[in-house]
Design a protein around this motif. Structure first.
Motif, PDB file in Angstrom:
ATOM      1  N   ALA A 181      40.050  61.568  99.127  1.00  0.00           N
ATOM      2  CA  ALA A 181      39.496  62.706  98.386  1.00  0.00           C
ATOM      3  C   ALA A 181      38.618  63.542  99.318  1.00  0.00           C
ATOM      4  N   PRO A 182      38.619  64.861  99.135  1.00  0.00           N
ATOM      5  CA  PRO A 182      37.762  65.690  99.976  1.00  0.00           C
ATOM      6  C   PRO A 182      36.282  65.410  99.700  1.00  0.00           C
ATOM      7  N   ALA A 183      35.462  65.636 100.709  1.00  0.00           N
ATOM      8  CA  ALA A 183      34.025  65.411 100.545  1.00  0.00           C
ATOM      9  C   ALA A 183      33.478  66.366  99.486  1.00  0.00           C
ATOM     10  N   PRO A 184      32.566  65.885  98.666  1.00  0.00           N
ATOM     11  CA  PRO A 184      32.003  66.746  97.623  1.00  0.00           C
ATOM     12  C   PRO A 184      31.077  67.800  98.217  1.00  0.00           C
ATOM     13  N   ARG A 185      30.932  68.893  97.500  1.00  0.00           N
ATOM     14  CA  ARG A 185      29.982  69.939  97.873  1.00  0.00           C
ATOM     15  C   ARG A 185      28.643  69.553  97.255  1.00  0.00           C
ATOM     16  N   VAL A 186      27.604  69.540  98.068  1.00  0.00           N
ATOM     17  CA  VAL A 186      26.289  69.124  97.600  1.00  0.00           C
ATOM     18  C   VAL A 186      25.307  70.265  97.815  1.00  0.00           C
ATOM     19  N   VAL A 187      24.491  70.519  96.801  1.00  0.00           N
ATOM     20  CA  VAL A 187      23.476  71.570  96.875  1.00  0.00           C
ATOM     21  C   VAL A 187      22.107  70.904  96.787  1.00  0.00           C
ATOM     22  N   PHE A 188      21.275  71.152  97.809  1.00  0.00           N
ATOM     23  CA  PHE A 188      19.897  70.660  97.825  1.00  0.00           C
ATOM     24  C   PHE A 188      18.994  71.832  97.457  1.00  0.00           C
ATOM     25  N   ARG A 189      18.213  71.665  96.393  1.00  0.00           N
ATOM     26  CA  ARG A 189      17.329  72.735  95.904  1.00  0.00           C
ATOM     27  C   ARG A 189      15.916  72.200  95.741  1.00  0.00           C
ATOM     28  N   VAL A 190      14.985  73.144  95.674  1.00  0.00           N
ATOM     29  CA  VAL A 190      13.612  72.802  95.301  1.00  0.00           C
ATOM     30  C   VAL A 190      13.657  72.443  93.817  1.00  0.00           C
ATOM     31  N   SER A 191      12.838  71.506  93.404  1.00  0.00           N
ATOM     32  CA  SER A 191      12.830  71.071  92.007  1.00  0.00           C
ATOM     33  C   SER A 191      12.616  72.252  91.066  1.00  0.00           C
ATOM     34  N   PRO A 192      13.425  72.363  90.010  1.00  0.00           N
ATOM     35  CA  PRO A 192      13.250  73.458  89.055  1.00  0.00           C
ATOM     36  C   PRO A 192      11.923  73.391  88.289  1.00  0.00           C
ATOM     37  N   LEU A 193      11.242  72.275  88.345  1.00  0.00           N
ATOM     38  CA  LEU A 193       9.934  72.180  87.686  1.00  0.00           C
ATOM     39  C   LEU A 193       8.904  73.084  88.348  1.00  0.00           C
ATOM     40  N   VAL A 194       9.176  73.509  89.583  1.00  0.00           N
ATOM     41  CA  VAL A 194       8.253  74.412  90.263  1.00  0.00           C
ATOM     42  C   VAL A 194       8.228  75.768  89.562  1.00  0.00           C
ATOM     43  N   VAL A 195       9.297  76.138  88.861  1.00  0.00           N
ATOM     44  CA  VAL A 195       9.300  77.367  88.062  1.00  0.00           C
ATOM     45  C   VAL A 195       8.227  77.262  86.979  1.00  0.00           C
TER      46      VAL A 195
END
Length: 140
Positions: A11-25
């Motif tokens: 299987a192809p490698a998954p796409r991963v998104v690293f974000r700042v925690s949405p609790l900072v909003v």
């Protein structure tokens, strides 16, 4: 006996998104409420609202996206997509007290590309998303 199409294929490698925690909003919104009494105190003090707005915009915009082809860094203004062939290594935990858990990509031209929202604890997930281009530090 025939096998189903794709069976046994990797299987192809998954796409991963690293974000700042949405609790900072939420922190930005609480900050906006807290500065309201100060903002009405004198002319131009309403500009203090730019601080919580900047916190919210940074939280929603800044991220690192990793897939099998490239690593993409998005900043508040602009971004950069770097193919894996241009990344020579990762630099871990350099700098001051808060930077010990940060990760940067070292490019083949000698430049350093900080990876926003990527920490040392995220390295196994980063290695999995790289499609085998980075070794898994856990050894699994």
């Amino acid at each position: 006996m025939s096998t189903a199409a794709g069976e046994g294929a990797e299987a192809p490698a998954p796409r991963v998104v690293f974000r700042v925690s949405p609790l900072v909003v939420l922190v930005g919104l609480v900050l906006a409420v807290c500065v309201t009494p100060v903002a009405g105190g004198a002319p131009y003090l309403w500009l203090i609202y730019l601080v919580p707005i900047a916190v919210i915009v940074r939280t929603l915009r800044v991220r690192t996206v990793v897939d099998a082809e490239a690593l993409t860094v998005r900043r508040i203004v602009g971004g950069r997509r770097v193919p894996w062939s241009q990344i020579s290594s990762l630099r871990l935990g350099h700098g001051g007290r808060h930077d010990r858990t940060r990760v940067s990509a070292m490019l083949t031209d000698g430049a350093e590309l900080p990876l926003p929202a990527v920490h040392v604890r995220d390295l196994p997930q980063l290695a999995a998303a790289s499609g085998g281009r980075l070794p898994d530090p856990a050894g699994e």
